[in-house]
Design a protein around this motif. Structure first.
Motif, PDB file in Angstrom:
ATOM      1  N   TYR A  34       0.826  -1.212   0.000  1.00 30.09           N
ATOM      2  CA  TYR A  34       0.000   0.000   0.000  1.00 30.09           C
ATOM      3  C   TYR A  34       0.860   1.263   0.000  1.00 30.09           C
ATOM      4  O   TYR A  34       0.527   2.263  -0.646  1.00 30.09           O
ATOM      5  N   GLN A  41      -0.639  -0.162  -5.290  1.00 32.94           N
ATOM      6  CA  GLN A  41      -1.276   1.104  -4.927  1.00 32.94           C
ATOM      7  C   GLN A  41      -2.447   1.392  -5.859  1.00 32.94           C
ATOM      8  O   GLN A  41      -3.523   1.807  -5.421  1.00 32.94           O
ATOM      9  N   SER A  50      -7.820  -0.399   2.105  1.00 29.36           N
ATOM     10  CA  SER A  50      -6.727   0.060   2.952  1.00 29.36           C
ATOM     11  C   SER A  50      -6.322  -1.087   3.871  1.00 29.36           C
ATOM     12  O   SER A  50      -7.187  -1.855   4.326  1.00 29.36           O
TER      13      SER A  50
END
Length: 435
Positions: A34, A41, A50
Motif C-alpha cells: 500500500y 497502490q 486500505s
C-alpha cells in the motif's frame, strides 16, 4: 518434546494460532504494498482498500485476484524491470517464472529474503524425510527458485549434499545415476519423469532399478501430481521406503506431503493459499477443484498478493492425522491443460488415473492430442513399449469411455519421449515431428 517428524514448535500449533501468525505477516505485506509498490497502490485504490481493513484472513476477499497476464501487461508498459511489485533491489538473486505459453517473468530476491527461504526449505525437506548425517542428492532446474533454496539448504544442513543443477533431460541420466551410485544418498529429490529416465539408464547398464536406488530411504518427486497407483508403482520399482510428493512455484507456493501422505501441507513461511472458483474467483468448499491463488507472507522481493498461479487444485477438508495445523492441498495440473470434451472437463491427471483404475495401466507414457478435443473426442497417443499392448488394446478405449463418459480414440506408438512419463502433455500433432 517435538513429535516425530515435526520440524519445530510451529508444527504443533493449534490452527487458530497459525491463522493469527499468517494474519500478522500478511498485514505487513499489505502495508508494504500500500505504501511503496505502485502496482498494488493502483489496485488497492480501484477497490477502495486500505490495510487497516484487513483484520483476518477472510478479509483477503476484499482484494482482486491478479492474473499472470496483468503482470505481463505491466512489464510491457514499463518496458523493463521492476514492474511495481518488488521490494528491495540491492544484492539480489534472480530466478525465472516460465509460463506454459512461453512467457517469462524474472523475479529478484534481495538479501533479506534468504533467512525466510532457508527456514521454509529446511521445514519442507524435513517433512519429506530428510535428516542430518546421511548424504543427500537433490536437483532443480537452475533458473527456478528451488535451485536457490537448495543452495541455502546445503549450507544449513550438517550433511554431505550433492546438488544437480541445469536440466532434467534424459540424456543426462547417466551422469546423475553415476552420482547416486557414488554417493549413496539416503534422501533423493528428483523431477518425476527423471526417475523413469534413471530406471531406463540402470537397465541399460544391466542393473535392476532397486540397485540404482539402493540405500535411498526417501524419494521426493516434484513437477507433477502423482496418483496413488503411481506412488505404489514407484515404491515397488525403486525399492525406496517412502515416495513423497512436493509442489511449488517461483512465486511462492510450497507444499509437501507429511508421513501420512494425505495431501500436501502448505509450508507456512511462504504463502497463504486459497482454492477458488476458476471462473469467478468466488470461494468454494474444500474438496472441490478450483484455481490456486496465493498470497505471500514475507515482505521482501516480488510480492504476490492474491495471485492466480495458473494451477488447478483441491484443498483437503479437516485436519491431517499427523497433527500439523497447516492446510493441505493437491495441485492437479495447469489450468491451460484443462481438457473439455462436450460438457465434461478434466485434466491429464484424471486421464492417467482413469487408465490405472479402469484397466490397471500404471506408469504408461501417453499424450493428449488437441486435434481430438476440437472434434469432441479424447484422442490419446499411448506408448506400446513397456506394456502388454495386446492385452489392453481391445478394452482400453471402452474402459476409458465408461470411466470418463466421453468419446475416446486410442492411437498406439512404438515409443514416446521419456520426459512425458508421469507428466502427460497436451500437444498438437505437428509438434511431434514424424510421430
Amino acid at each position: 518434546m517435538l513429535k516425530e517428524g515435526f520440524w519445530d514448535e510451529m508444527d504443533s500449533w493449534p490452527r487458530a494460532r497459525l491463522d493469527r501468525y499468517w494474519t500478522r505477516r500478511i498485514r505487513r505485506v499489505l502495508d508494504v504494498a500500500y505504501n511503496s509498490l505502485p502496482f498494488y497502490q493502483r489496485r488497492f485504490q480501484q477497490v477502495g482498500f486500505s490495510p487497516s481493513q484487513f483484520r483476518s484472513l477472510d478479509d483477503l476477499r476484499r482484494l482482486p485476484v491478479t492474473e499472470r497476464g496483468e503482470l505481463l501487461n505491466a512489464l510491457k508498459q514499463a518496458g523493463r524491470y521492476p514492474i511495481g511489485i518488488e521490494r528491495g533491489h540491492e544484492e539480489v538473486v534472480l530466478c525465472v517464472s516460465s509460463g506454459t505459453e512461453g512467457d517469462v517473468i524474472f523475479l529478484s530476491f534481495p538479501r533479506q529474503w534468504a533467512d525466510m527461504e532457508r527456514q521454509a526449505t529446511l521445514r519442507a525437506h524435513w517433512w519429506a524425510g530428510l535428516r542430518p548425517g546421511g548424504p543427500i542428492l537433490i536437483s532443480a532446474p537452475a533458473w527456478h527458485i528451488y535451485a536457490l533454496g537448495q543452495n541455502l539448504l546445503a549450507r544449513a544442513l550438517p550433511a554431505q549434499a550433492v546438488i544437480v543443477w541445469g536440466t532434467y533431460s534424459p540424456e543426462f541420466a547417466s551422469h546423475v545415476l553415476q552420482a547416486i551410485r557414488a554417493f549413496s544418498p539416503q534422501f533423493l529429490g528428483l523431477f518425476l519423469p527423471f526417475v523413469f529416465s534413471l530406471v531406463a539408464e540402470a537397465r541399460r547398464r544391466g542393473l535392476g532399478p532397486s540397485q540404482a536406488f539402493q540405500g535411498v530411504k526417501n524419494l521426493m518427486v516434484v513437477g507433477a501430481p502423482i496418483t496413488p497407483a503411481l506412488r505404489r508403482h514407484l515404491q515397488e520399482l525403486t525399492g525406496v521406503e517412502r515416495v513423497v510428493e512436493a509442489a511449488g512455484s517461483s512465486e511462492g507456493l510450497l507444499a509437501v506431503e507429511c508421513e501420512v501422505g494425505q495431501g500436501l501441507h502448505l509450508v507456512p513461511e511462504k504463502s497463504v493459499v486459497e482454492v477458488l472458483d476458476a471462473a469467478t474467483y468466488d470461494p468454494i468448499p474444500a474438496g472441490q477443484q478450483g484455481a490456486v491463488v496465493i498470497t505471500n507472507t514475507w515482505p521482501w522481493g516480488p510480492l504476490y498478493i492474491r495471485y492466480a498461479t495458473g494451477d488447478l487444485g483441491v484443498m483437503y477438508p479437516g485436519e491431517c492425522p499427523c497433527g500439523r495445523p497447516s492446510p493441505r492441498i493437491k495441485v492437479m495440473g495447469r489450468r491451460s491443460h484443462l481438457l473439455r470434451v462436450g460438457q465434461r472437463s478434466f485434466l491429464p491427471y484424471d486421464v492417467q488415473q482413469a487408465m490405472e483404475e479402469a484397466v490397471g495401466l500404471v506408469g504408461a507414457t501417453f499424450a493428449v492430442l488437441w486435434e481430438g478435443l476440437a472434434k469432441g473426442c479424447l484422442h490419446l497417443l499411448v506408448q506400446e513399449e513397456g506394456i502388454d499392448a495386446r492385452a489392453v488394446r481391445s478394452r482400453l478405449k471402452k474402459a476409458l469411455e465408461d470411466y470418463l463418459d466421453v468419446p475416446v480414440k486410442v492411437e498406439w506408438a512404438p515409443s514416446l519421449p521419456m520426459r512425458w512419463k508421469g507428466v502427460p502433455p497436451v500437444i498438437r500433432r505437428e509438434e511431434m515431428g514424424g510421430r
